[in-house]
Design an enzyme around this catalytic site. Sequence first.
Site, PDB file in Angstrom:
ATOM      1  N   CYS A   1      30.870 -70.298 -17.376  1.00 29.02           N
ATOM      2  CA  CYS A   1      31.400 -71.250 -18.477  1.00 29.02           C
ATOM      3  C   CYS A   1      30.630 -72.513 -18.162  1.00 29.02           C
ATOM      4  CB  CYS A   1      32.922 -71.360 -18.554  1.00 29.02           C
ATOM      5  SG  CYS A   1      33.503 -72.080 -16.845  1.00 29.02           S
TER       6      CYS A   1
ATOM      7  N   HIS B   1      38.054 -74.504 -16.875  1.00 31.93           N
ATOM      8  CA  HIS B   1      37.316 -73.936 -17.965  1.00 31.93           C
ATOM      9  C   HIS B   1      36.411 -75.028 -18.620  1.00 31.93           C
ATOM     10  CE1 HIS B   1      35.722 -70.714 -20.234  1.00 31.93           C
ATOM     11  NE2 HIS B   1      36.327 -71.028 -21.507  1.00 31.93           N
TER      12      HIS B   1
ATOM     13  N   ASN C   1      34.094 -72.015 -27.812  1.00 33.40           N
ATOM     14  CA  ASN C   1      34.292 -71.402 -26.575  1.00 33.40           C
ATOM     15  C   ASN C   1      33.080 -70.285 -26.150  1.00 33.40           C
ATOM     16  OD1 ASN C   1      35.424 -70.558 -24.119  1.00 33.40           O
ATOM     17  ND2 ASN C   1      37.340 -69.530 -25.122  1.00 33.40           N
TER      18      ASN C   1
END
Length: 399
Positions: A161, A332, A352
Site C-alpha cells: 500500500c 494502511h 484505496n
Amino acid sequence: MRQYLLCLLLALTIAPAFTRTRHFAKDSYLSSDEVQSFETDDDDDVTPTLSRDTFVLDDYRKLTTDPAAERLRGQALVDYVNARQDLWTARLSDKFESYSEGAKWGLMGVNNVANSIKARKHESATRFLDINLPKNFDSRTNWPQCDSIKQIRDQSSCGSCWAFGAVEAMSDRICIASEGKIQATLSADDLLSCCRACGFGCDGGEPLAAWRYWVKDGIVTGSNYTLKQGCKPYPFPNCEHHSNKTHFPACKHDLYPTPKCEKTCQDGYTKEYKSDKFYGKTAYSVHPSVEAIQKEVYTHGPVEVAFEVYEDFLNYDGGIYVHQGGKLGGGHAVKLIGWGEDAGIPYWIVANSWNTDWGEDGFFRILRGVDECGIESGVVGGVPKIDSYNFDNDDDDLF
Ligand SMILES: *[C@@H]1O[C@H](CO)[C@@H](O)[C@H](O)[C@H]1NC(C)=O
Ligand SMILES: *[C@@H]1O[C@H](CO)[C@@H](O)[C@H](O)[C@H]1NC(C)=O
C-alpha cells in the site's frame, strides 16, 4: 534478522506525539454468547447513536469507542455498525471470514501512521499560501485531463500500500504539473522492489521514504498486471479484497514474496531502464491540519496518507466512514484526492488500492476534521521534476 531490522525501523520512525482517544486493547474476540449479551445490554446504553441529521463534529470528538465493540467481528460487527449510525454502511463479505488474521492484516503494510518528529521538520510550505478554499474539491474534476487521478489500482496479496499510495499520487502530480502533457503511470513494482530504505517490500514500508527515493533514485513507468505496459508492470494480478464480488479470485491467504529489484525494463519495451525514470524535485510531510492538507492538494494535487485500519473498515460499503468497532489491524497507506460535505458532515475523498469492487468503486470517504484514525497526521507528498522533460515529445507511449 528481519525482526531486528523491523524493531530498528519502528524505533526510528516512532512518533511519541501521536495518541488516540479510541484506544484498542488486543484482546481476544468475544464468544457468540458474549456478543449476544453485549448487544442486549446495549439497548439501555446511553452511548449516542450517530445520525446524519443531528451529527455534530465537536460532540463526535468527545466520543470514545465502546471497549466491547472492539471485540466484535463478522456479522455481529456489521449489524452493530449499521444499527448504531447512518453515516456509512457495512456489509459482510463471506469469503473473507475464513481468513487467518495474518492473511487479513498482512495487506496493511504501514507501521506508524503519523509522521515522525523528524519528518515534520520538512513540511510543505503550501500551508502559508493565501488560498480561498472551496467547500468541495475533487482532483478528478479539477484536473479532468489527468486520467491517473480517476484510476484505482490493486496491490494484490502484497503489503505494498505504501508504494501504491506514493506512485499513484506521483503520477497524478506529474500530469498536473505538466498541465496534462505528461500522462505517466509510475511503476509500483519499481518502488516496491528497489527501495531498500523504504522498509520491507510486501511486508510493509514507509510512505515518506518512498517519496525521498523518488527524488534520489527516480521511478520508472509500469502499468497493472493485465495491461503489461510500461517498463515494469505490476507482477501480481487483481484479486478481491474483502469484497463480495466475483470479478477476480479472492486474494490469496499468503502474501507474495517481495519481487526482486530488476534494473531493466520488460522485453519489448522501447526505452532503457535509466531513461524511463521520473524524478521528484522535493519530498515532504504535510502539516497535520485540515487546512494545510487542503492547501497542499489544491495546489499540487493528490497526497499520500496513512491511517489506522480497524476491522469495521474492511466491511465498508459506502458513505462517510467513522470508526465504530472491530479490532485494530494495522496501518494502511492510500491516496487522498479531495474533500466535500454531505448534509453538513465534512469528509475527505480517498482512493484505496483494493480495485474498484471495494467501497465506492474503489474510493472511500472518511470524516474530516477529527483526525479520524490518524488520517490527518501522516500526510506526505512532493513536487515532480519535470523541466528536464520535453513537453512536445510526441512519445505517446509515455506510460
Ligand atoms: C455475498 O455473496 C453470496 C453469494 O453470491 C450471497 O449469498 C450473500 O448473500 C452475499 N452477501 C452479502 C452480504 O451480500
Ligand atoms: C489496468 O489498467 C487500465 C488502465 O489504467 C484499466 O483500464 C484496467 O481496467 C486495469 N485492469 C484491471 C484488471 O484492473
